[in-house]
Design a protein around this motif. Structure first.
Motif, PDB file in Angstrom:
ATOM      1  N   TRP A 125       0.867  -1.169   0.000  1.00 42.92           N
ATOM      2  CA  TRP A 125       0.000   0.000   0.000  1.00 42.92           C
ATOM      3  C   TRP A 125       0.907   1.222   0.000  1.00 42.92           C
ATOM      4  O   TRP A 125       1.782   1.352   0.858  1.00 42.92           O
ATOM      5  CB  TRP A 125      -0.890  -0.002   1.236  1.00 42.92           C
ATOM      6  N   ILE A 126       0.707   2.114  -0.959  1.00 42.86           N
ATOM      7  CA  ILE A 126       1.562   3.295  -1.150  1.00 42.86           C
ATOM      8  C   ILE A 126       0.744   4.551  -0.866  1.00 42.86           C
ATOM      9  O   ILE A 126      -0.400   4.663  -1.309  1.00 42.86           O
ATOM     10  CB  ILE A 126       2.094   3.318  -2.596  1.00 42.86           C
ATOM     11  N   ASP A 127       1.337   5.506  -0.161  1.00 42.93           N
ATOM     12  CA  ASP A 127       0.676   6.778   0.134  1.00 42.93           C
ATOM     13  C   ASP A 127       0.731   7.668  -1.111  1.00 42.93           C
ATOM     14  O   ASP A 127       1.564   8.570  -1.227  1.00 42.93           O
ATOM     15  CB  ASP A 127       1.352   7.453   1.333  1.00 42.93           C
ATOM     16  N   LEU A 128      -0.163   7.378  -2.045  1.00 39.62           N
ATOM     17  CA  LEU A 128      -0.178   8.099  -3.317  1.00 39.62           C
ATOM     18  C   LEU A 128      -0.521   9.577  -3.136  1.00 39.62           C
ATOM     19  O   LEU A 128      -0.017  10.430  -3.866  1.00 39.62           O
ATOM     20  CB  LEU A 128      -1.151   7.434  -4.290  1.00 39.62           C
ATOM     21  N   ALA A 129      -1.332   9.904  -2.139  1.00 38.28           N
ATOM     22  CA  ALA A 129      -1.666  11.314  -1.892  1.00 38.28           C
ATOM     23  C   ALA A 129      -0.408  12.114  -1.573  1.00 38.28           C
ATOM     24  O   ALA A 129      -0.240  13.247  -2.055  1.00 38.28           O
ATOM     25  CB  ALA A 129      -2.682  11.430  -0.762  1.00 38.28           C
ATOM     26  N   ALA A 130       0.496  11.555  -0.784  1.00 31.44           N
ATOM     27  CA  ALA A 130       1.756  12.244  -0.463  1.00 31.44           C
ATOM     28  C   ALA A 130       2.609  12.425  -1.710  1.00 31.44           C
ATOM     29  O   ALA A 130       3.251  13.468  -1.893  1.00 31.44           O
ATOM     30  CB  ALA A 130       2.524  11.469   0.605  1.00 31.44           C
ATOM     31  N   ILE A 131       2.616  11.423  -2.574  1.00 31.55           N
ATOM     32  CA  ILE A 131       3.396  11.508  -3.809  1.00 31.55           C
ATOM     33  C   ILE A 131       2.833  12.611  -4.708  1.00 31.55           C
ATOM     34  O   ILE A 131       3.593  13.429  -5.241  1.00 31.55           O
ATOM     35  CB  ILE A 131       3.412  10.141  -4.532  1.00 31.55           C
ATOM     36  N   ILE A 132       1.540  12.661  -4.845  1.00 26.11           N
ATOM     37  CA  ILE A 132       0.888  13.685  -5.687  1.00 26.11           C
ATOM     38  C   ILE A 132       1.181  15.086  -5.140  1.00 26.11           C
ATOM     39  O   ILE A 132       1.444  16.011  -5.917  1.00 26.11           O
ATOM     40  CB  ILE A 132      -0.621  13.411  -5.786  1.00 26.11           C
ATOM     41  N   ARG A 133       1.149  15.255  -3.817  1.00 19.17           N
ATOM     42  CA  ARG A 133       1.454  16.560  -3.226  1.00 19.17           C
ATOM     43  C   ARG A 133       2.877  17.015  -3.535  1.00 19.17           C
ATOM     44  O   ARG A 133       3.146  18.181  -3.742  1.00 19.17           O
ATOM     45  CB  ARG A 133       1.266  16.521  -1.707  1.00 19.17           C
ATOM     46  N   GLN A 134       3.813  16.065  -3.559  1.00 17.31           N
ATOM     47  CA  GLN A 134       5.219  16.397  -3.754  1.00 17.31           C
ATOM     48  C   GLN A 134       5.616  16.528  -5.221  1.00 17.31           C
ATOM     49  O   GLN A 134       6.648  17.124  -5.531  1.00 17.31           O
ATOM     50  CB  GLN A 134       6.108  15.338  -3.091  1.00 17.31           C
ATOM     51  N   LEU A 135       4.811  15.962  -6.095  1.00 10.64           N
ATOM     52  CA  LEU A 135       5.117  16.001  -7.521  1.00 10.64           C
ATOM     53  C   LEU A 135       3.981  16.675  -8.282  1.00 10.64           C
ATOM     54  O   LEU A 135       3.369  16.080  -9.166  1.00 10.64           O
ATOM     55  CB  LEU A 135       5.335  14.581  -8.063  1.00 10.64           C
ATOM     56  N   PRO A 136       3.702  17.943  -7.942  1.00 10.12           N
ATOM     57  CA  PRO A 136       2.608  18.623  -8.654  1.00 10.12           C
ATOM     58  C   PRO A 136       2.917  18.693 -10.141  1.00 10.12           C
ATOM     59  O   PRO A 136       4.067  18.866 -10.556  1.00 10.12           O
ATOM     60  CB  PRO A 136       2.558  20.010  -8.018  1.00 10.12           C
ATOM     61  N   GLN A 137       1.895  18.520 -10.929  1.00  6.05           N
ATOM     62  CA  GLN A 137       2.032  18.517 -12.383  1.00  6.05           C
ATOM     63  C   GLN A 137       1.602  19.877 -12.924  1.00  6.05           C
ATOM     64  O   GLN A 137       0.546  20.376 -12.570  1.00  6.05           O
ATOM     65  CB  GLN A 137       1.172  17.400 -12.992  1.00  6.05           C
ATOM     66  N   ALA A 138       2.479  20.471 -13.710  1.00  8.82           N
ATOM     67  CA  ALA A 138       2.142  21.782 -14.294  1.00  8.82           C
ATOM     68  C   ALA A 138       2.612  21.850 -15.728  1.00  8.82           C
ATOM     69  O   ALA A 138       3.412  21.127 -16.181  1.00  8.82           O
ATOM     70  CB  ALA A 138       2.761  22.896 -13.486  1.00  8.82           C
TER      71      ALA A 138
END
Length: 138
Positions: A125-138
């Motif tokens: 189980w991976i904390d994907l929410a933390a990954i998304i917060r740290q790797l914002p896509q722009a």
């Protein structure tokens, strides 16, 4: 299996991961391992060779990885490992542009051991929410 034997096997597994050693990681798995990265589009896989593609992609997308154990719980031939992964997002981890940025996230492994002591089932189980917060896509 004793707690010490389970610790040795999972620590060996994590050490191979830290070195991006696909063959080493696969050698810690039972031949018919069930490999389940929760949320993975392909779902669980069965067998070492089926797990290979996940590790090859993971090692291409993440670099300088280190796993720090927070807590382990033990049962009869299984353990639950709560850890923190830290390193760099060198590729496209989990479909997100890494841009070689630092990354840290929590992991929960539920590991069942097969006869002989290899990993018979790995559920991650991976904390994907933390990954998304740290790797914002722009």
């Amino acid at each position: 299996m004793t707690r010490e034997e389970m610790d040795r096997k999972i620590d060996e597994h994590f050490a191979f991961e830290a070195r991006d050693d696909v063959e080493g990681v696969l050698a810690t798995l039972a031949p018919d391992v069930e490999h389940d990265i929760v949320g993975s589009p392909g779902g669980p896989t069965r067998g070492r060779e089926a797990a290979r593609a996940f590790y090859e992609a993971l090692f291409a997308d993440l670099a300088d990885g280190r796993v720090t154990c927070v807590k382990r719980l033990y049962g009869d031939r299984f353990l639950v490992d709560e850890s923190v992964w830290s390193g760099r997002a060198s590729g496209r981890p989990f479909g997100l542009e890494g841009k070689d940025r630092p990354l840290e996230f929590r992991l929960l492994h539920v590991v069942e051991f097969a006869d002989g002591g290899d990993v018979g089932r790995e559920n991650v189980w991976i904390d994907l929410a933390a990954i998304i917060r740290q790797l914002p896509q722009a």
